[in-house]
Write a protein that holds these residues in place. Structure first.
Motif, PDB file in Angstrom:
ATOM      1  N   LEU A 154       0.826  -1.207   0.000  1.00  0.00           N
ATOM      2  CA  LEU A 154       0.000   0.000   0.000  1.00  0.00           C
ATOM      3  C   LEU A 154       0.864   1.262   0.000  1.00  0.00           C
ATOM      4  CD1 LEU A 154      -2.811  -1.100   2.481  1.00  0.00           C
ATOM      5  CD2 LEU A 154      -2.990  -0.837  -0.009  1.00  0.00           C
ATOM      6  N   SER A 155       1.953   1.242   0.734  1.00  0.00           N
ATOM      7  CA  SER A 155       2.866   2.373   0.756  1.00  0.00           C
ATOM      8  C   SER A 155       3.477   2.597  -0.631  1.00  0.00           C
ATOM      9  CB  SER A 155       3.961   2.157   1.797  1.00  0.00           C
ATOM     10  OG  SER A 155       4.783   3.281   1.906  1.00  0.00           O
ATOM     11  N   MET A 156       3.857   1.519  -1.298  1.00  0.00           N
ATOM     12  CA  MET A 156       4.410   1.627  -2.645  1.00  0.00           C
ATOM     13  C   MET A 156       3.367   2.209  -3.606  1.00  0.00           C
ATOM     14  SD  MET A 156       6.546  -1.975  -2.716  1.00  0.00           S
ATOM     15  CE  MET A 156       6.431  -2.145  -4.459  1.00  0.00           C
ATOM     16  N   LYS A 157       2.120   1.803  -3.447  1.00  0.00           N
ATOM     17  CA  LYS A 157       1.053   2.346  -4.299  1.00  0.00           C
ATOM     18  C   LYS A 157       0.863   3.834  -4.042  1.00  0.00           C
ATOM     19  CE  LYS A 157      -1.413  -1.973  -4.896  1.00  0.00           C
ATOM     20  NZ  LYS A 157      -2.572  -2.779  -4.541  1.00  0.00           N
ATOM     21  N   ARG A 158       0.928   4.242  -2.776  1.00  0.00           N
ATOM     22  CA  ARG A 158       0.790   5.664  -2.464  1.00  0.00           C
ATOM     23  C   ARG A 158       1.959   6.457  -3.050  1.00  0.00           C
ATOM     24  NH1 ARG A 158      -1.191   3.401   2.446  1.00  0.00           N
ATOM     25  NH2 ARG A 158       0.869   3.518   3.356  1.00  0.00           N
ATOM     26  N   LEU A 159       3.171   5.925  -2.958  1.00  0.00           N
ATOM     27  CA  LEU A 159       4.339   6.600  -3.528  1.00  0.00           C
ATOM     28  C   LEU A 159       4.193   6.722  -5.050  1.00  0.00           C
ATOM     29  CD1 LEU A 159       7.070   4.968  -1.312  1.00  0.00           C
ATOM     30  CD2 LEU A 159       6.673   7.428  -1.510  1.00  0.00           C
ATOM     31  N   LYS A 160       3.738   5.668  -5.671  1.00  0.00           N
ATOM     32  CA  LYS A 160       3.526   5.691  -7.120  1.00  0.00           C
ATOM     33  C   LYS A 160       2.488   6.754  -7.488  1.00  0.00           C
ATOM     34  CE  LYS A 160       1.617   2.802 -10.720  1.00  0.00           C
ATOM     35  NZ  LYS A 160       0.958   1.539 -10.986  1.00  0.00           N
ATOM     36  N   GLU A 161       1.437   6.853  -6.703  1.00  0.00           N
ATOM     37  CA  GLU A 161       0.400   7.854  -6.954  1.00  0.00           C
ATOM     38  C   GLU A 161       0.948   9.276  -6.826  1.00  0.00           C
ATOM     39  OE1 GLU A 161      -3.447   9.180  -4.479  1.00  0.00           O
ATOM     40  OE2 GLU A 161      -3.502   7.085  -5.163  1.00  0.00           O
ATOM     41  N   ILE A 162       1.768   9.499  -5.811  1.00  0.00           N
ATOM     42  CA  ILE A 162       2.384  10.824  -5.630  1.00  0.00           C
ATOM     43  C   ILE A 162       3.282  11.145  -6.822  1.00  0.00           C
ATOM     44  CG2 ILE A 162       3.950  12.204  -4.198  1.00  0.00           C
ATOM     45  CD1 ILE A 162       2.963  10.415  -1.798  1.00  0.00           C
ATOM     46  N   ILE A 163       4.048  10.167  -7.273  1.00  0.00           N
ATOM     47  CA  ILE A 163       4.940  10.371  -8.425  1.00  0.00           C
ATOM     48  C   ILE A 163       4.118  10.719  -9.663  1.00  0.00           C
ATOM     49  CG2 ILE A 163       6.544   9.222 -10.011  1.00  0.00           C
ATOM     50  CD1 ILE A 163       7.479   7.576  -7.518  1.00  0.00           C
ATOM     51  N   THR A 164       3.020  10.021  -9.864  1.00  0.00           N
ATOM     52  CA  THR A 164       2.155  10.284 -11.016  1.00  0.00           C
ATOM     53  C   THR A 164       1.587  11.705 -10.953  1.00  0.00           C
ATOM     54  OG1 THR A 164       1.586   7.946 -11.167  1.00  0.00           O
ATOM     55  CG2 THR A 164       0.098   9.487 -12.259  1.00  0.00           C
ATOM     56  N   LYS A 165       1.125  12.115  -9.783  1.00  0.00           N
ATOM     57  CA  LYS A 165       0.587  13.472  -9.622  1.00  0.00           C
ATOM     58  C   LYS A 165       1.686  14.513  -9.810  1.00  0.00           C
ATOM     59  CE  LYS A 165      -3.267  12.310  -6.593  1.00  0.00           C
ATOM     60  NZ  LYS A 165      -3.828  12.422  -5.234  1.00  0.00           N
ATOM     61  N   HIS A 166       2.864  14.211  -9.308  1.00  0.00           N
ATOM     62  CA  HIS A 166       3.987  15.137  -9.442  1.00  0.00           C
ATOM     63  C   HIS A 166       4.351  15.329 -10.912  1.00  0.00           C
ATOM     64  CE1 HIS A 166       7.438  17.390  -7.978  1.00  0.00           C
ATOM     65  NE2 HIS A 166       8.188  16.727  -8.834  1.00  0.00           N
ATOM     66  N   ARG A 167       4.387  14.236 -11.634  1.00  0.00           N
ATOM     67  CA  ARG A 167       4.707  14.322 -13.058  1.00  0.00           C
ATOM     68  C   ARG A 167       3.675  15.193 -13.775  1.00  0.00           C
ATOM     69  NH1 ARG A 167       3.999  12.762 -18.102  1.00  0.00           N
ATOM     70  NH2 ARG A 167       5.749  12.171 -19.383  1.00  0.00           N
ATOM     71  N   ALA A 168       2.403  14.990 -13.460  1.00  0.00           N
ATOM     72  CA  ALA A 168       1.350  15.801 -14.088  1.00  0.00           C
ATOM     73  C   ALA A 168       1.518  17.277 -13.733  1.00  0.00           C
ATOM     74  CB  ALA A 168      -0.022  15.294 -13.652  1.00  0.00           C
ATOM     75  N   ALA A 169       1.878  17.564 -12.492  1.00  0.00           N
ATOM     76  CA  ALA A 169       2.088  18.957 -12.074  1.00  0.00           C
ATOM     77  C   ALA A 169       3.277  19.568 -12.796  1.00  0.00           C
ATOM     78  CB  ALA A 169       2.296  19.028 -10.560  1.00  0.00           C
TER      79      ALA A 169
END
Length: 177
Positions: A154-169
């Motif tokens: 779950l932590s890895m999924k949250r990190l991946k989600e943050i990375i995805t949002k960061h890339r979009a930003a």
């Protein structure tokens, strides 16, 4: 900016490869009330040696993956997010969204490390149990290890989600410049 996007995409692809490893979550309260039947405990006792070998292989593979992922997460945090934020501040282009993502990522990165330490300790405890003579205790500890492994997933999924949002930003910021 184009280099930062390529770095982010490259690191995300590495992280995606490791995020497929997961364990199933369990209700630990339900486990305590479950009675294991004789067939199951007999199978655990009979296959104890091969179970231990598999668990030791998993422990070794997980440790190697943890080191690799930890290095990737550290690289993303310091080389990508921190450097980008510093450059944006220096050029009077600071973004609250990007700064917030960096903070969230670092916090989740620490949680990942802590979750892994807890998992590693529980797995070590599992390996110390003699599954031949204590199959029920072994099974209960195995369920705890699975739950701890789910925390890591779950932590890895949250990190991946943050990375995805960061890339979009970053892409949005790039387009606005």
């Amino acid at each position: 900016m184009r280099t930062l996007s390529r770095v982010a995409v490259g690191l995300m692809s590495v992280l995606l490869a490791f995020s497929s490893v997961s364990a199933s979550a369990v209700d630990l309260d339900a486990i305590e009330h479950r009675v294991l039947d004789e067939n199951y405990t007999g199978a655990v006792s009979q296959n104890c040696a091969s179970i231990k070998v598999r668990l030791q292989r998993i422990q070794k593979d997980d440790a190697r993956n943890r080191v690799h992922l930890g290095a990737q997460y550290e690289s993303i945090a310091s080389k990508l997010m921190l450097n980008l934020n510093l450059r944006l501040v220096k050029n009077n282009l600071a973004s609250a969204e990007i700064a917030g993502q960096q903070t969230t990522f670092v916090s989740e990165q620490k949680r990942f490390k802590d979750d892994y330490i807890g998992y590693s300790q529980e797995l070590e405890s599992l390996l110390k149990i003699d599954c031949k003579t204590q199959p029920k205790q072994f099974y209960y500890q195995l369920e705890i290890v699975r739950a701890k492994r789910e925390d890591i997933d779950l932590s890895m999924k949250r990190l991946k989600e943050i990375i995805t949002k960061h890339r979009a930003a970053v892409v949005t910021l790039k387009e606005s410049l």
